[in-house]
Design a protein around this motif. Sequence first.
Motif, PDB file in Angstrom:
ATOM      1  N   ALA A 121       2.240  -0.701  29.808  1.00  0.00           N
ATOM      2  CA  ALA A 121       3.138   0.394  30.199  1.00  0.00           C
ATOM      3  C   ALA A 121       4.591  -0.031  30.357  1.00  0.00           C
ATOM      4  CB  ALA A 121       2.648   1.017  31.508  1.00  0.00           C
ATOM      5  N   GLY A 122       4.827  -1.304  30.626  1.00  0.00           N
ATOM      6  CA  GLY A 122       6.191  -1.749  30.884  1.00  0.00           C
ATOM      7  C   GLY A 122       6.542  -1.618  32.348  1.00  0.00           C
ATOM      8  N   PRO A 123       7.834  -1.749  32.672  1.00  0.00           N
ATOM      9  CA  PRO A 123       8.247  -1.897  34.069  1.00  0.00           C
ATOM     10  C   PRO A 123       8.348  -0.617  34.888  1.00  0.00           C
ATOM     11  CG  PRO A 123      10.157  -1.995  32.655  1.00  0.00           C
ATOM     12  CD  PRO A 123       8.949  -1.923  31.751  1.00  0.00           C
ATOM     13  N   GLY A 124       8.395   0.534  34.249  1.00  0.00           N
ATOM     14  CA  GLY A 124       8.654   1.750  35.012  1.00  0.00           C
ATOM     15  C   GLY A 124      10.144   1.859  35.321  1.00  0.00           C
ATOM     16  N   ARG A 125      10.461   2.518  36.440  1.00  0.00           N
ATOM     17  CA  ARG A 125      11.869   2.723  36.828  1.00  0.00           C
ATOM     18  C   ARG A 125      12.372   1.578  37.696  1.00  0.00           C
ATOM     19  NH1 ARG A 125      12.958   8.753  38.687  1.00  0.00           N
ATOM     20  NH2 ARG A 125      14.906   8.328  37.652  1.00  0.00           N
ATOM     21  N   PHE A 126      13.679   1.564  37.881  1.00  0.00           N
ATOM     22  CA  PHE A 126      14.317   0.651  38.831  1.00  0.00           C
ATOM     23  C   PHE A 126      13.949  -0.805  38.560  1.00  0.00           C
ATOM     24  CE2 PHE A 126      13.142   4.590  41.194  1.00  0.00           C
ATOM     25  CZ  PHE A 126      14.384   5.189  41.147  1.00  0.00           C
ATOM     26  N   SER A 127      14.209  -1.268  37.355  1.00  0.00           N
ATOM     27  CA  SER A 127      13.870  -2.642  36.993  1.00  0.00           C
ATOM     28  C   SER A 127      15.025  -3.298  36.254  1.00  0.00           C
ATOM     29  CB  SER A 127      12.623  -2.664  36.099  1.00  0.00           C
ATOM     30  OG  SER A 127      12.915  -2.071  34.841  1.00  0.00           O
ATOM     31  N   VAL A 128      15.048  -4.608  36.303  1.00  0.00           N
ATOM     32  CA  VAL A 128      16.034  -5.361  35.527  1.00  0.00           C
ATOM     33  C   VAL A 128      15.815  -5.097  34.041  1.00  0.00           C
ATOM     34  CG1 VAL A 128      16.838  -7.682  34.951  1.00  0.00           C
ATOM     35  CG2 VAL A 128      16.269  -7.119  37.322  1.00  0.00           C
ATOM     36  N   ASP A 129      14.549  -5.022  33.613  1.00  0.00           N
ATOM     37  CA  ASP A 129      14.247  -4.723  32.205  1.00  0.00           C
ATOM     38  C   ASP A 129      14.882  -3.399  31.786  1.00  0.00           C
ATOM     39  OD1 ASP A 129      12.740  -7.052  32.065  1.00  0.00           O
ATOM     40  OD2 ASP A 129      10.813  -6.019  32.231  1.00  0.00           O
ATOM     41  N   ASP A 130      14.801  -2.389  32.643  1.00  0.00           N
ATOM     42  CA  ASP A 130      15.387  -1.081  32.373  1.00  0.00           C
ATOM     43  C   ASP A 130      16.902  -1.174  32.219  1.00  0.00           C
ATOM     44  OD1 ASP A 130      14.114   1.300  31.824  1.00  0.00           O
ATOM     45  OD2 ASP A 130      14.409   2.133  33.841  1.00  0.00           O
ATOM     46  N   ILE A 131      17.531  -1.938  33.082  1.00  0.00           N
ATOM     47  CA  ILE A 131      18.984  -2.126  33.028  1.00  0.00           C
ATOM     48  C   ILE A 131      19.382  -2.798  31.718  1.00  0.00           C
ATOM     49  CG2 ILE A 131      20.939  -3.350  34.062  1.00  0.00           C
ATOM     50  CD1 ILE A 131      19.468  -2.941  36.799  1.00  0.00           C
ATOM     51  N   ILE A 132      18.644  -3.844  31.358  1.00  0.00           N
ATOM     52  CA  ILE A 132      18.924  -4.556  30.094  1.00  0.00           C
ATOM     53  C   ILE A 132      18.726  -3.638  28.905  1.00  0.00           C
ATOM     54  CG2 ILE A 132      18.121  -6.416  28.578  1.00  0.00           C
ATOM     55  CD1 ILE A 132      17.471  -7.990  31.221  1.00  0.00           C
ATOM     56  N   ALA A 133      17.630  -2.862  28.905  1.00  0.00           N
ATOM     57  CA  ALA A 133      17.342  -1.963  27.782  1.00  0.00           C
ATOM     58  C   ALA A 133      18.400  -0.868  27.655  1.00  0.00           C
ATOM     59  CB  ALA A 133      15.964  -1.339  27.958  1.00  0.00           C
TER      60      ALA A 133
ATOM     61  N   GLN B 170       5.538   9.562  36.096  1.00  0.00           N
ATOM     62  CA  GLN B 170       4.740   8.457  35.554  1.00  0.00           C
ATOM     63  C   GLN B 170       5.487   7.136  35.679  1.00  0.00           C
ATOM     64  OE1 GLN B 170       3.879   9.818  31.587  1.00  0.00           O
ATOM     65  NE2 GLN B 170       2.307  11.256  32.284  1.00  0.00           N
ATOM     66  N   ARG B 171       6.778   7.153  35.345  1.00  0.00           N
ATOM     67  CA  ARG B 171       7.579   5.923  35.455  1.00  0.00           C
ATOM     68  C   ARG B 171       7.679   5.459  36.901  1.00  0.00           C
ATOM     69  NH1 ARG B 171      11.384   4.119  31.657  1.00  0.00           N
ATOM     70  NH2 ARG B 171      12.967   4.098  33.285  1.00  0.00           N
ATOM     71  N   PHE B 172       7.794   6.406  37.832  1.00  0.00           N
ATOM     72  CA  PHE B 172       7.846   6.038  39.233  1.00  0.00           C
ATOM     73  C   PHE B 172       6.513   5.453  39.689  1.00  0.00           C
ATOM     74  CE2 PHE B 172       7.678   6.782  43.830  1.00  0.00           C
ATOM     75  CZ  PHE B 172       8.816   6.074  44.205  1.00  0.00           C
ATOM     76  N   GLY B 173       5.410   6.033  39.226  1.00  0.00           N
ATOM     77  CA  GLY B 173       4.080   5.507  39.556  1.00  0.00           C
ATOM     78  C   GLY B 173       3.902   4.087  39.053  1.00  0.00           C
ATOM     79  N   ILE B 174       4.373   3.812  37.853  1.00  0.00           N
ATOM     80  CA  ILE B 174       4.300   2.462  37.299  1.00  0.00           C
ATOM     81  C   ILE B 174       5.152   1.506  38.132  1.00  0.00           C
ATOM     82  CG2 ILE B 174       4.905   1.027  35.302  1.00  0.00           C
ATOM     83  CD1 ILE B 174       4.171   3.558  33.583  1.00  0.00           C
ATOM     84  N   THR B 175       6.295   1.979  38.600  1.00  0.00           N
ATOM     85  CA  THR B 175       7.152   1.160  39.455  1.00  0.00           C
ATOM     86  C   THR B 175       6.428   0.759  40.732  1.00  0.00           C
ATOM     87  OG1 THR B 175       9.143   2.195  38.583  1.00  0.00           O
ATOM     88  CG2 THR B 175       9.343   1.088  40.718  1.00  0.00           C
ATOM     89  N   VAL B 176       5.755   1.700  41.351  1.00  0.00           N
ATOM     90  CA  VAL B 176       4.998   1.410  42.572  1.00  0.00           C
ATOM     91  C   VAL B 176       3.933   0.361  42.280  1.00  0.00           C
ATOM     92  CG1 VAL B 176       3.411   2.378  44.289  1.00  0.00           C
ATOM     93  CG2 VAL B 176       5.450   3.663  43.612  1.00  0.00           C
ATOM     94  N   LEU B 177       3.200   0.531  41.180  1.00  0.00           N
ATOM     95  CA  LEU B 177       2.175  -0.436  40.788  1.00  0.00           C
ATOM     96  C   LEU B 177       2.788  -1.815  40.570  1.00  0.00           C
ATOM     97  CD1 LEU B 177      -0.787  -1.004  39.896  1.00  0.00           C
ATOM     98  CD2 LEU B 177      -0.026  -0.435  37.569  1.00  0.00           C
ATOM     99  N   ARG B 178       3.929  -1.862  39.877  1.00  0.00           N
ATOM    100  CA  ARG B 178       4.593  -3.130  39.574  1.00  0.00           C
ATOM    101  C   ARG B 178       5.037  -3.856  40.841  1.00  0.00           C
ATOM    102  NH1 ARG B 178       9.935  -3.816  39.379  1.00  0.00           N
ATOM    103  NH2 ARG B 178      10.377  -1.640  38.875  1.00  0.00           N
ATOM    104  N   VAL B 179       5.680  -3.145  41.740  1.00  0.00           N
ATOM    105  CA  VAL B 179       6.218  -3.777  42.951  1.00  0.00           C
ATOM    106  C   VAL B 179       5.082  -4.275  43.856  1.00  0.00           C
ATOM    107  CG1 VAL B 179       7.561  -3.365  45.057  1.00  0.00           C
ATOM    108  CG2 VAL B 179       8.420  -2.556  42.851  1.00  0.00           C
ATOM    109  N   VAL B 180       4.077  -3.454  44.071  1.00  0.00           N
ATOM    110  CA  VAL B 180       2.975  -3.862  44.951  1.00  0.00           C
ATOM    111  C   VAL B 180       2.187  -5.010  44.335  1.00  0.00           C
ATOM    112  CG1 VAL B 180       0.816  -3.117  46.038  1.00  0.00           C
ATOM    113  CG2 VAL B 180       2.841  -1.644  46.118  1.00  0.00           C
TER     114      VAL B 180
END
Length: 142
Positions: A127-139, A14-24
Motif C-alpha cells: 500500500a505504501g506509506p499513506g499520508r503524512f510521510s517523508v515518502d509523500d513529501i519526496i514524491a 484509506q490513506r489515513f488508515g494506512i498512516t495509522v497502521l504504519r505509525v503503530v
Amino acid sequence: MSSSPLFSSTPSQQRFGITVLRVVTGIVFAAHGYQKLFSFGISGIEGGFSKMGVPLPTVTAPLISFLESFGGLALIVGLLTRLTALGLACDMLGAMLFVHMKNGFFAPEGVEFVLVLFTASLALMFAGPGRFSVDDIIASRR
C-alpha cells in the motif's frame, strides 16, 4: 446511488488508515529493536538466537536488532516505507519459521503476534506509506 460510509471509504480515509497502521507498526518494531539493542544487548540476542536455532546468530542478531530499531523509526516517519516494510516482513517470516511456528498459534510463544506484524508489514509494502510521510513529501516534489 451513493454508497454508505459504513461500507465504503474515500481515498483520503484509506490513506489515513494506512498512516495509522504504519505509525503503530513502526512503534512496535522500534520498541522491540530498542529492547534488543539496549536491554538484552547484541551478545544476549546472539545467545538467544543460538538457543532458538536461528542460523548465523553472530550475523543475524545485530542485523535484526538494527533492522527493527531503525526500520521501526523509518516506518514512523514514513521513509523508504515499501523497502523497510519488505525487510521487516522478511524478519517476521524468519521469526515465524525459525522460532514461533513450533510453539503453536497463541502468544506469547506462538506465532500470532509475529503473524500480525508480518501481515502489517506486507500491507505497508503493497500500500505504501499513506499520508503524512517523508515518502509523500519526496514524491510530491518530483
